[in-house]
Motif scaffolding. Structure first.
Motif, PDB file in Angstrom:
ATOM      1  N   LEU A 378      -3.119   5.889   3.254  1.00 15.18           N
ATOM      2  CA  LEU A 378      -2.024   5.688   2.296  1.00 15.18           C
ATOM      3  C   LEU A 378      -1.904   4.214   1.913  1.00 15.18           C
ATOM      4  O   LEU A 378      -1.695   3.878   0.741  1.00 15.18           O
ATOM      5  N   ILE A 379      -2.026   3.311   2.912  1.00 15.56           N
ATOM      6  CA  ILE A 379      -1.999   1.885   2.606  1.00 15.56           C
ATOM      7  C   ILE A 379      -3.123   1.541   1.624  1.00 15.56           C
ATOM      8  O   ILE A 379      -2.929   0.817   0.629  1.00 15.56           O
ATOM      9  N   TRP A 380      -4.315   2.072   1.893  1.00 16.50           N
ATOM     10  CA  TRP A 380      -5.492   1.817   1.064  1.00 16.50           C
ATOM     11  C   TRP A 380      -5.263   2.343  -0.358  1.00 16.50           C
ATOM     12  O   TRP A 380      -5.421   1.610  -1.352  1.00 16.50           O
ATOM     13  N   LEU A 381      -4.873   3.604  -0.477  1.00 18.88           N
ATOM     14  CA  LEU A 381      -4.726   4.232  -1.784  1.00 18.88           C
ATOM     15  C   LEU A 381      -3.590   3.616  -2.600  1.00 18.88           C
ATOM     16  O   LEU A 381      -3.734   3.367  -3.803  1.00 18.88           O
ATOM     17  N   LEU A 382      -2.451   3.370  -1.944  1.00 18.13           N
ATOM     18  CA  LEU A 382      -1.251   2.937  -2.675  1.00 18.13           C
ATOM     19  C   LEU A 382      -1.279   1.458  -3.054  1.00 18.13           C
ATOM     20  O   LEU A 382      -0.376   0.984  -3.744  1.00 18.13           O
ATOM     21  N   ASN A 383      -2.289   0.746  -2.592  1.00 16.32           N
ATOM     22  CA  ASN A 383      -2.456  -0.650  -3.008  1.00 16.32           C
ATOM     23  C   ASN A 383      -3.691  -0.837  -3.877  1.00 16.32           C
ATOM     24  O   ASN A 383      -4.092  -1.972  -4.154  1.00 16.32           O
ATOM     25  N   SER A 384      -4.282   0.269  -4.329  1.00 16.52           N
ATOM     26  CA  SER A 384      -5.527   0.200  -5.099  1.00 16.52           C
ATOM     27  C   SER A 384      -5.260   0.462  -6.583  1.00 16.52           C
ATOM     28  O   SER A 384      -4.163   0.856  -6.986  1.00 16.52           O
ATOM     29  N   SER A 385      -6.294   0.288  -7.390  1.00 14.84           N
ATOM     30  CA  SER A 385      -6.174   0.505  -8.836  1.00 14.84           C
ATOM     31  C   SER A 385      -6.049   1.977  -9.192  1.00 14.84           C
ATOM     32  O   SER A 385      -5.821   2.313 -10.361  1.00 14.84           O
ATOM     33  N   ARG A 386      -6.195   2.871  -8.208  1.00  9.39           N
ATOM     34  CA  ARG A 386      -5.991   4.301  -8.475  1.00  9.39           C
ATOM     35  C   ARG A 386      -4.545   4.584  -8.870  1.00  9.39           C
ATOM     36  O   ARG A 386      -4.261   5.575  -9.533  1.00  9.39           O
ATOM     37  N   VAL A 387      -3.623   3.713  -8.418  1.00 10.78           N
ATOM     38  CA  VAL A 387      -2.200   3.885  -8.665  1.00 10.78           C
ATOM     39  C   VAL A 387      -1.760   2.868  -9.717  1.00 10.78           C
ATOM     40  O   VAL A 387      -2.095   1.678  -9.595  1.00 10.78           O
ATOM     41  N   PRO A 388      -1.020   3.305 -10.766  1.00  8.57           N
ATOM     42  CA  PRO A 388      -0.509   2.339 -11.740  1.00  8.57           C
ATOM     43  C   PRO A 388       0.268   1.213 -11.056  1.00  8.57           C
ATOM     44  O   PRO A 388       0.951   1.441 -10.056  1.00  8.57           O
ATOM     45  N   LYS A 389       0.155   0.018 -11.589  1.00  6.90           N
ATOM     46  CA  LYS A 389       0.678  -1.173 -10.919  1.00  6.90           C
ATOM     47  C   LYS A 389       2.139  -1.047 -10.522  1.00  6.90           C
ATOM     48  O   LYS A 389       2.543  -1.479  -9.435  1.00  6.90           O
ATOM     49  N   GLU A 390       2.964  -0.450 -11.394  1.00  2.35           N
ATOM     50  CA  GLU A 390       4.400  -0.379 -11.099  1.00  2.35           C
ATOM     51  C   GLU A 390       4.728   0.546  -9.930  1.00  2.35           C
ATOM     52  O   GLU A 390       5.832   0.500  -9.389  1.00  2.35           O
ATOM     53  N   TRP A 391       3.765   1.403  -9.528  1.00  2.00           N
ATOM     54  CA  TRP A 391       4.027   2.341  -8.428  1.00  2.00           C
ATOM     55  C   TRP A 391       3.235   2.019  -7.171  1.00  2.00           C
ATOM     56  O   TRP A 391       3.209   2.814  -6.236  1.00  2.00           O
ATOM     57  N   ARG A 392       2.579   0.860  -7.157  1.00  2.88           N
ATOM     58  CA  ARG A 392       1.885   0.455  -5.928  1.00  2.88           C
ATOM     59  C   ARG A 392       2.904   0.024  -4.881  1.00  2.88           C
ATOM     60  O   ARG A 392       4.058  -0.284  -5.200  1.00  2.88           O
TER      61      ARG A 392
END
Length: 422
Positions: A378-392
């Motif tokens: 989750l740390i990896w995914l939620l700080n990556s470009s897979r997630v739009p910047k405003e929701w990282r």
């Protein structure tokens, strides 16, 4: 429920009022995660250390809020599922998860059915334990197979409502010591309490089912980032309820068992020991209500796992096959129904023959790695470009997920050492 052009359940835009009425997926996740074994672990912590570890129960709920929120946020922010996220990290995630979910389901199926059978056999002794276990598994599998999400959610709300009233009611009856309880909110580690503390923080409120939360959010029709606020409200309310529930069990352990120095059996059977104590102290009516609450706790875990983990398996198979447009049919898919069968029928052999030692070791080892796996990915995914910047993830989410990862790594190492030593 409306559906979008792809056939997905779609609740449209979130309402501006009446948001409390929409709460549901978080309640489902919390009810699934709190099983009979968790209740016994909390009771034993209270019976051994009184109120001293109350702070750990509170921290445990905060950690679970972060994990569940992260899982659902990935679904809402990206329009993808957590299984699709894991797949994007490499094939190793699919190999680990595929092996884990098959072994976990086989062993957990027998454990969950046995836990549900214990209060039924105590209340209705005309059938043996194994018969009640089989009936419980079959009835729950049939219910999940024949009903869509909304009926499933309604049943889960009724079950957690009943068990909440029973457990909190018993906690009030034993007359908690408010002064000592407040003292227990100050972090302390009595001698010999470290493992109990880690278990209390990490154990209550879900393991693999935390990854199901995003699927239940989607099944509710929440599909876009516009639902993020309601999802977070839903998640927080659910784990506050869980926190009250866990604190109530700790109070029961501290007031009813710690003061009288009564020892419970480990595992689910410890609740039958507590039932005997309640019968002696408060009479048969309270005893029967407690057994019904025990049943509600256990059967909600069965229903939640039978539905939520079957969704995870169905999505795992969908991803393994490279299918991209069939997420709306997960509950109707052959993979979903196969996993329902896998959770229900093969584990019945373990009810007869017990658990083979090697299977228990593999189950324990793979299970110990799952929560660190969830927290770190989750740390990896939620700080990556897979997630739009405003929701990282921001500093708070990253901090809580980091604490969760560290905690679960320590628990994982302890579990593996125990398996090797045992």
């Amino acid at each position: 429920m409306q559906v979008d052009e792809r056939g997905f359940p779609d609740a449209g835009d979130p309402p501006k009022t009446g948001r409390w009425k929409l709460i549901g997926p978080g309640i489902v996740a919390a009810a699934t995660g709190v099983g009979a074994g968790d209740l016994v672990a909390t009771l034993i912590a209270g019976s051994r250390f009184g109120y001293a570890l109350l702070w750990a129960a509170v921290i445990g709920c905060i950690v679970k809020i972060a994990l569940a929120e992260g899982s659902a946020r990935y679904h809402l922010a990206t329009g993808s599922t957590i299984l699709e996220g894991w797949k994007s990290l490499g094939k190793w995630t699919s190999w680990y998860f595929g092996i884990y979910i098959m072994i976990w389901g086989f062993v957990y199926g027998a454990t969950a059915m046995s836990a549900t059978a214990l209060p039924l056999a105590a209340l209705f002794p005309f059938l043996p334990l194994w018969a009640w276990a089989m009936i419980s598994g079959l009835v729950c599998a049939a219910f999940v197979a024949m009903n869509k999400y909304q009926m499933f959610e309604t049943a889960m709300k009724l079950l957690i409502g009943f068990m909440f009233v029973v457990v909190v009611g018993v906690a009030i009856m034993v007359v908690p010591n408010i002064g000592e309880a407040l003292t227990g909110l100050v972090p302390s580690l009595p001698e010999g309490s470290i493992i109990y503390t880690l278990g209390l923080i990490g154990g209550v409120g879900g393991t693999i089912t935390m990854a199901s939360y995003g699927y239940w959010v989607n099944a509710k029709g929440w599909r876009t980032p516009a639902w993020m606020g309601i999802m977070r409200l839903d998640n927080r309310v659910a784990y506050i309820v869980t926190g009250i529930f866990v604190i109530a069990m700790l109070i029961i352990g501290a007031e009813l068992l710690y003061t009288a120095q009564i020892t419970l059996s480990s595992g689910d059977r410890g609740l039958l020991d507590l039932d005997e104590v309640l019968r002696e102290r408060f009479g048969p009516f309270v005893s029967v209500m407690f057994l019904l609450g025990f049943f509600a706790t256990s059967v909600s875990s069965i229903l939640g796992v039978w539905h939520g983990v079957s969704l995870l398996f169905a999505d795992f198979v969908r991803n393994a096959r490279g299918e991209t447009g069939a997420r709306q049919d997960l509950e109707k898919s052959p993979a979903f129904r196969f996993y329902l069968f896998w959770l229900t029928i093969p584990p019945m052999a373990l009810l007869w023959f017990g658990r083979p030692f090697l299977l228990v070791v593999i189950y324990g080892a793979l299970g110990a790695f799952f929560m660190p796996f969830l927290a770190l990915t989750l740390i990896w995914l939620l700080n990556s470009s897979r997630v739009p910047k405003e929701w990282r993830s921001g500093w708070l989410s990253n901090g809580l997920l980091g604490i969760a990862a560290l905690l679960f790594i320590v628990l994982c190492v302890n579990e593996v050492i125990g398996l090797i030593a045992g």
